[in-house]
Design an enzyme around this catalytic site. Structure first.
Site, PDB file in Angstrom:
ATOM      1  N   ASP A 137     -50.016   4.004  86.698  1.00  0.00           N
ATOM      2  CA  ASP A 137     -50.931   4.412  85.933  1.00  0.00           C
ATOM      3  C   ASP A 137     -51.853   5.485  86.866  1.00  0.00           C
ATOM      4  O   ASP A 137     -52.419   5.159  88.023  1.00  0.00           O
ATOM      5  CB  ASP A 137     -52.144   3.386  85.735  1.00  0.00           C
ATOM      6  CG  ASP A 137     -53.450   3.689  85.285  1.00  0.00           C
ATOM      7  OD1 ASP A 137     -54.334   2.879  85.462  1.00  0.00           O
ATOM      8  OD2 ASP A 137     -53.376   4.864  84.745  1.00  0.00           O
ATOM      9  N   ASN A 173     -54.467   7.415  85.738  1.00  0.00           N
ATOM     10  CA  ASN A 173     -55.968   7.875  85.406  1.00  0.00           C
ATOM     11  C   ASN A 173     -56.749   6.993  85.290  1.00  0.00           C
ATOM     12  O   ASN A 173     -57.915   6.650  84.648  1.00  0.00           O
ATOM     13  CB  ASN A 173     -55.792   8.691  84.017  1.00  0.00           C
ATOM     14  CG  ASN A 173     -55.372   7.694  82.956  1.00  0.00           C
ATOM     15  OD1 ASN A 173     -54.956   6.693  83.139  1.00  0.00           O
ATOM     16  ND2 ASN A 173     -55.458   8.097  81.848  1.00  0.00           N
ATOM     17  N   ASP A 187     -56.808   3.778  83.987  1.00  0.00           N
ATOM     18  CA  ASP A 187     -57.040   2.940  82.421  1.00  0.00           C
ATOM     19  C   ASP A 187     -56.361   1.786  82.316  1.00  0.00           C
ATOM     20  O   ASP A 187     -56.272   0.995  81.364  1.00  0.00           O
ATOM     21  CB  ASP A 187     -57.003   3.858  81.033  1.00  0.00           C
ATOM     22  CG  ASP A 187     -55.306   4.178  81.080  1.00  0.00           C
ATOM     23  OD1 ASP A 187     -55.193   4.889  79.879  1.00  0.00           O
ATOM     24  OD2 ASP A 187     -54.579   3.744  81.752  1.00  0.00           O
ATOM     25  N   ASP A 200     -48.502   5.650  82.839  1.00  0.00           N
ATOM     26  CA  ASP A 200     -48.530   7.078  81.929  1.00  0.00           C
ATOM     27  C   ASP A 200     -47.596   7.804  82.736  1.00  0.00           C
ATOM     28  O   ASP A 200     -46.737   7.764  83.757  1.00  0.00           O
ATOM     29  CB  ASP A 200     -49.953   7.488  81.703  1.00  0.00           C
ATOM     30  CG  ASP A 200     -50.552   7.602  83.152  1.00  0.00           C
ATOM     31  OD1 ASP A 200     -51.810   6.972  83.292  1.00  0.00           O
ATOM     32  OD2 ASP A 200     -50.151   8.137  84.078  1.00  0.00           O
ATOM     33  N   ASP A 219     -35.434   6.974  74.746  1.00  0.00           N
ATOM     34  CA  ASP A 219     -35.082   5.864  73.805  1.00  0.00           C
ATOM     35  C   ASP A 219     -35.447   6.151  72.566  1.00  0.00           C
ATOM     36  O   ASP A 219     -36.577   6.559  72.001  1.00  0.00           O
ATOM     37  CB  ASP A 219     -36.112   4.770  74.191  1.00  0.00           C
ATOM     38  CG  ASP A 219     -35.582   3.211  74.069  1.00  0.00           C
ATOM     39  OD1 ASP A 219     -35.667   2.599  74.802  1.00  0.00           O
ATOM     40  OD2 ASP A 219     -34.945   3.274  72.967  1.00  0.00           O
ATOM     41  N   ASP A 272     -31.760   2.287  70.365  1.00  0.00           N
ATOM     42  CA  ASP A 272     -32.538   0.923  70.095  1.00  0.00           C
ATOM     43  C   ASP A 272     -31.729   0.361  69.011  1.00  0.00           C
ATOM     44  O   ASP A 272     -31.725   0.729  67.912  1.00  0.00           O
ATOM     45  CB  ASP A 272     -33.816   0.955  69.836  1.00  0.00           C
ATOM     46  CG  ASP A 272     -34.773  -0.225  69.605  1.00  0.00           C
ATOM     47  OD1 ASP A 272     -34.786  -0.990  70.994  1.00  0.00           O
ATOM     48  OD2 ASP A 272     -35.096  -0.803  68.736  1.00  0.00           O
ATOM     49  N   GLU A 278     -27.863   0.419  72.166  1.00  0.00           N
ATOM     50  CA  GLU A 278     -28.188  -1.274  72.381  1.00  0.00           C
ATOM     51  C   GLU A 278     -27.627  -1.826  71.130  1.00  0.00           C
ATOM     52  O   GLU A 278     -27.907  -1.514  70.089  1.00  0.00           O
ATOM     53  CB  GLU A 278     -29.715  -1.295  72.554  1.00  0.00           C
ATOM     54  CG  GLU A 278     -29.680  -2.823  72.812  1.00  0.00           C
ATOM     55  CD  GLU A 278     -31.370  -3.166  72.493  1.00  0.00           C
ATOM     56  OE1 GLU A 278     -31.651  -2.917  71.436  1.00  0.00           O
ATOM     57  OE2 GLU A 278     -31.809  -4.136  72.871  1.00  0.00           O
ATOM     58  N   HIS A 313     -36.198  -4.351  80.076  1.00  0.00           N
ATOM     59  CA  HIS A 313     -37.629  -4.659  79.628  1.00  0.00           C
ATOM     60  C   HIS A 313     -37.372  -5.921  78.673  1.00  0.00           C
ATOM     61  O   HIS A 313     -38.589  -6.151  78.236  1.00  0.00           O
ATOM     62  CB  HIS A 313     -38.452  -3.611  78.961  1.00  0.00           C
ATOM     63  CG  HIS A 313     -37.660  -3.123  77.740  1.00  0.00           C
ATOM     64  ND1 HIS A 313     -36.278  -2.434  77.702  1.00  0.00           N
ATOM     65  CD2 HIS A 313     -37.890  -3.221  76.493  1.00  0.00           C
ATOM     66  CE1 HIS A 313     -35.879  -2.215  76.534  1.00  0.00           C
ATOM     67  NE2 HIS A 313     -37.023  -2.766  75.711  1.00  0.00           N
ATOM     68  N   ASP A 314     -36.462  -6.269  78.394  1.00  0.00           N
ATOM     69  CA  ASP A 314     -36.258  -7.504  77.480  1.00  0.00           C
ATOM     70  C   ASP A 314     -35.748  -8.651  78.184  1.00  0.00           C
ATOM     71  O   ASP A 314     -35.720  -9.766  77.598  1.00  0.00           O
ATOM     72  CB  ASP A 314     -35.342  -7.162  76.377  1.00  0.00           C
ATOM     73  CG  ASP A 314     -35.732  -6.085  75.281  1.00  0.00           C
ATOM     74  OD1 ASP A 314     -34.822  -5.617  74.741  1.00  0.00           O
ATOM     75  OD2 ASP A 314     -36.933  -6.009  75.219  1.00  0.00           O
TER      76      ASP A 314
HETATM   77  O1  TEU Z   1     -34.407  -5.003  71.437  1.00  0.00           O
HETATM   78  C1  TEU Z   1     -33.410  -5.562  70.423  1.00  0.00           C
HETATM   79  C2  TEU Z   1     -32.970  -7.002  70.701  1.00  0.00           C
HETATM   80  O2  TEU Z   1     -31.844  -7.251  70.672  1.00  0.00           O
HETATM   81  C3  TEU Z   1     -34.287  -7.811  71.211  1.00  0.00           C
HETATM   82  O3  TEU Z   1     -34.741  -8.540  70.251  1.00  0.00           O
HETATM   83  C4  TEU Z   1     -33.528  -8.615  72.302  1.00  0.00           C
HETATM   84  O4  TEU Z   1     -32.279  -9.244  71.863  1.00  0.00           O
HETATM   85  C5  TEU Z   1     -34.406  -9.764  72.516  1.00  0.00           C
HETATM   86  O5  TEU Z   1     -35.775  -9.157  72.842  1.00  0.00           O
HETATM   87  C6  TEU Z   1     -33.948 -10.564  73.872  1.00  0.00           C
HETATM   88  O6  TEU Z   1     -34.820 -11.848  73.708  1.00  0.00           O
HETATM   89  C7  TEU Z   1     -34.717  -3.780  71.223  1.00  0.00           C
HETATM   90  C8  TEU Z   1     -35.757  -3.265  72.102  1.00  0.00           C
HETATM   91  O7  TEU Z   1     -35.042  -3.426  73.540  1.00  0.00           O
HETATM   92  C9  TEU Z   1     -36.822  -4.481  72.235  1.00  0.00           C
HETATM   93  O8  TEU Z   1     -37.935  -4.176  73.317  1.00  0.00           O
HETATM   94  C10 TEU Z   1     -37.626  -4.206  70.781  1.00  0.00           C
HETATM   95  O9  TEU Z   1     -38.632  -5.320  70.849  1.00  0.00           O
HETATM   96  C11 TEU Z   1     -36.813  -4.462  69.845  1.00  0.00           C
HETATM   97  O10 TEU Z   1     -35.440  -3.633  69.899  1.00  0.00           O
HETATM   98  C12 TEU Z   1     -37.325  -3.815  68.565  1.00  0.00           C
HETATM   99  O11 TEU Z   1     -37.534  -2.572  68.684  1.00  0.00           O
HETATM  100 CA    CA Z   2     -52.948   5.452  82.466  1.00  0.00          CA
END
Ligand code: TEU
Ligand code: CA
Length: 562
Positions: A25, A27, A29, A33, A102, A203, A259, A335-336
Site C-alpha cells: 500500500d 498511500n 489507505d 495498489d 488476469d 479465469d 485456469e 490467491h485461492d
Molecule cells: O477461481 C475459480 C475457482 O475454481 C475457485 O472457485 C476455486 O476453485 C476455489 O476458490 C477453490 O476453493 C477463480 C478465481 O481464481 C477466484 O479468485 C474467483 O473467486 C473465481 O474464479 C470467480 O472469478
Molecule cells: Ca493503497
C-alpha cells in the site's frame, strides 16, 4: 525417444503472482495498489522472476476482490489510475519483467454496463449477453449450487426471470454462445495487447461454454446439485478458444494460461496443445484437491492434511501424460489456496524454512512453467481466524452463513478450523515486508489482518539472511535459467513406493538431474546418491548430505552425465 521440444520464452520463464490488494500500500489507505507494486519491482528483479501475473486491477465493486469486473478498460479506484498502470508496465519492461493480466470473462460484475442494460428488459439488445431462464415450476431453472454457496440462479424481479451466476450473485455469467459477447471480449483483449501487456491468465476459462440443456446436476447435499459436469469443459469451449487464438492471441507474443476448473489430462491436451491453437498451458486442480469427501466436513471444507503420496500420483501423471503433447504449469500456491508451507510442509519454527525450501525444490525441478505466489518466496504461513469477523473472502463468509447459521449442519468451531486450514484468506493476508507495524504493508489500517508472525517472517529479514527461503528461491530460478535440462528434460519418477520421499529425475541428451525430497520430519532412506557415482550437487537445503539417507525435509538435486 522424446519429441524434440520447441523452445519458447514462456517455457523458460518463472512467474510471480501478485494479489494487488495485499501486496503493498503506497498511500496509507490500508489497501495495496499499483504504485506499491511499482515501488517493489527492484525486490522482484532481485528474486530473478521473469513475469508478473497481476490479479485483476480493473474497475470493480470488489464483491469478489476484483474478480467481478464493472469496466474492463479502466483501473479500480482502490488500486490507482490507468497512468499508474502505464507506469508499472513501463518500469517492469525496463527491468525486463513482463506483465500478464488476469482475464475474467466467464462473468462480469452485475454493475457492468452490459448487465445493467441486460436486466432492464427482456427485449434489451444486451439481454442475450447473459444467461436468463424462465422459472421452472415457480423456482430456479435447475438445482445448480454456486461455487460460493446457495443457488447459482438469482431471480430478477423486474422481468421475473433468473440469471445464472456460477459464483456470487454479483457475478452474472456471460453468454459466450452470443457472438456479440465474443466480439466484445476479443476487442477488449486486443485493446490491452495494444497497450503492450505480455499475456493473460484466464479465469475459469474452462467454464465459458455451458451445456445448453442446463440439466440438474448430481446431488450434493439433498438441496443442491453440482454444476461442474455441465459447466466445465463444455461443448464449445475449444471452438471459442481457437477463435480467441485466431482473432487475438496469435497476433502477439504472449504467455497464456487458462485456469481450468475441472480440467482432465485429456482436456488439457486440447487446451494447451503443442500446435498452439488454443493456450500455452492450464492450471489444473487435482493436486490441490486430493481430499476424499470422507475427509471433508462439507463440500471442499476440511481441516485434515493431504498425503504426499496422493499428490505424487497426480503430479507424476501430469508430468508423464503431457510429455510431448502439451505444457504443464507448476504451482502450490495462489490467491485461492492456503499457504503451501502450512498446507503441504511444516510451518513450525523448527521446520518452516527447511520444508518451504523442500517444497520449492520438489516443484521447481519439474517440467513446466513454475508460479510463485507473493510471500511464498519468504515462507509466509497460514494465519488464524478467531471468528468470522476476521474473514474477508466471500467464499468463506457465504459458506459460514450457509452451513453454520442457516443449515446449522456445521458447528462454528469446526468451520473456523477448516478456515484456518484452507480458507483463501490465508493467501490474502498482507505481504510481510518488515518487522515494523503492519509488516510494512501499510501505514493505515489494513483491509485484512496482517499475520501476527510478521515480526519474524518478512522480506527485510529474508534479504539479510543468506540462508533464507528468498535466496533459495533466487537460486532455483537461476538454476532454471542456466540449465536447459530443468526446462526441457524428460521427467522420470523414482522411488514411487516411498511414503516419505518424493524423487524423480530429468533427462536431456546426456544430462541426468536427480531430485529427492523428504516430505517428513524424520530421517528417511534414500539410495539415489551413491558416492561412487560422479555427480555435481546443484542445490540442497542442507550443507551436508549423509549417503543413503535424507535428513528431515532434506531436498537434494544433483546433475551427472549418463
Ligand atoms: O477461481 C475459480 C475457482 O475454481 C475457485 O472457485 C476455486 O476453485 C476455489 O476458490 C477453490 O476453493 C477463480 C478465481 O481464481 C477466484 O479468485 C474467483 O473467486 C473465481 O474464479 C470467480 O472469478
Ligand atoms: Ca493503497
Amino acid at each position: 525417444m522424446a519429441v524434440k521440444e520447441t523452445h519458447a520464452w514462456w517455457k523458460e520463464a518463472v512467474i510471480y503472482q501478485i494479489y494487488p490488494r495485499s501486496f503493498a500500500d503506497s498511500n496509507g489507505d490500508g489497501i495495496g495498489d499499483l504504485q506499491g507494486i511499482t515501488e517493489h519491482l527492484p525486490y522482484l528483479k532481485k528474486l530473478g522472476i521473469d513475469v508478473i501475473w497481476l490479479s485483476p486491477v480493473y474497475k470493480s465493486p470488489n464483491d469478489d476482490n476484483g474478480y467481478d469486473i464493472s469496466d474492463y478498460r479502466d483501473i479500480m479506484d482502490d488500486f490507482g489510475t490507468m497512468e499508474d498502470f502505464d507506469r508499472l508496465l513501463s518500469r517492469a519492461h525496463s527491468l525486463d519483467i513482463k506483465i500478464v493480466m488476469d482475464l475474467v470473462v466467464n462473468h462480469t460484475s452485475d454493475e457492468h454496463a452490459w448487465f445493467v442494460e441486460s436486466r432492464s428488459s427482456k427485449d434489451n439488445p444486451y439481454r442475450d449477453y447473459y444467461i436468463w431462464k424462465e422459472p421452472k415450476d415457480g423456482k430456479e431453472p435447475n438445482n445448480w449450487e454456486s461455487c460460493f454457496s446457495g443457488s447459482a440462479w438469482e431471480l430478477d424481479e423486474r422481468t421475473g426471470m433468473y440469471y445464472l451466476h456460477c459464483f456470487s450473485k454479483k457475478q452474472p455469467d456471460l453468454n459466450w454462445e452470443n457472438e456479440k459477447v465474443r466480439d466484445e471480449v476479443f476487442d477488449m483483449m486486443t485493446w490491452w495487447c495494444e497497450k503492450g501487456i505480455d499475456g493473460f491468465r484466464m479465469d475459469v476459462i474452462s467454464m465459458i461454454s455451458k451445456d445448453p440443456r442446463f440439466p440438474d446436476g448430481p446431488d450434493k447435499d439433498g438441496i443442491f446439485g453440482s454444476l461442474e459436469p455441465y459447466v466445465c469443459n463444455g461443448p464449445h469451449v475449444h471452438e471459442y478458444l481457437q477463435e480467441m487464438n485466431q482473432r487475438v492471441l496469435s497476433k502477439y507474443d504472449l504467455l497464456t494460461v487458462g485456469e481450468a476448473a475441472g480440467v482432465t489430462i485429456e482436456e488439457a491436451k486440447k487446451y494447451a496443445n503443442n500446435e498452439g491453437t488454443e493456450l500455452n498451458m492450464v492450471f489444473q486442480f487435482e493436486h490441490v484437491s486430493t481430499m476424499h469427501p470422507s475427509q471433508c466436513v462439507v463440500g471442499k471444507w476440511t481441516y485434515q492434511k493431504p498425503s504426499m503420496e496422493d499428490i505424487r500420483v497426480i503430479l507424476n501423471k501430469w508430468q508423464i501424460e503431457l510429455e510431448g503433447k502439451a505444457w504443464n504449469s507448476l504451482y502450490w500456491d495462489n490467491h485461492d489456496q492456503p499457504r503451501a508451507v502450512s498446507r503441504f510442509g511444516n510451518d513450525s519454527d523448527e521446520y518452516r524454512v527447511l520444508s518451504a525450501k523442500m517444497l520449492a525444490t520438489c516443484l521447481h525441478m519439474m517440467k513446466g512453467t513454475p508460479y510463485i505466489y507473493q510471500g511464498e518466496e519468504i515462507g509466509m504461513t497460514n494465519t488464524h481466524f478467531e471468528s468470522i469477523d476476521d474473514c474477508r473472502d466471500i467464499e468463506a463468509i457465504n459458506a459460514y452463513h450457509q452451513y453454520v447459521e442457516e443449515h446449522k449442519s456445521v458447528p462454528e468451531d469446526i468451520m473456523l478450523r477448516c478456515f484456518d486450514e484452507i480458507s483463501r484468506d490465508n493467501a490474502r493476508t498482507p505481504m510481510q515486508w518488515t518487522s515494523g507495524s503492519n509488516g510494512g504493508f501499510t501505514t493505515g489500517t489494513p483491509w485484512i489482518g496482517v499475520n501476527p508472525n510478521y515480526r519474524k517472517i518478512n522480506a527485510e529479514a529474508a534479504l539479510s539472511d543468506p540462508d533464507s527461503v528468498f535466496y533459495y528461491y533466487q537460486k532455483l530460478i537461476r538454476l532454471r535459467h542456466e540449465n536447459p535440462v530443468i526446462v526441457y528434460g524428460v521427467f522420470h519418477p523414482l522411488m514411487e513406493d516411498s511414503p516419505s520421499v518424493y524423487a524423480y529425475e530429468r533427462i536431456l541428451d546426456d544430462q541426468v538431474l536427480t531430485v529427492a525430497c523428504n516430505w517428513t520430519a524424520r530421517k528417511q532412506v534414500c539410495p539415489l546418491f551413491p558416492k561412487e557415482q560422479l555427480r555435481e550437487e546443484l542445490i540442497s537445503n542442507y550443507s551436508t548430505h549423509e549417503e543413503g539417507f535424507l535428513l528431515p525435509y532434506e531436498a537434494l538435486v544433483t546433475i551427472r552425465k549418463q
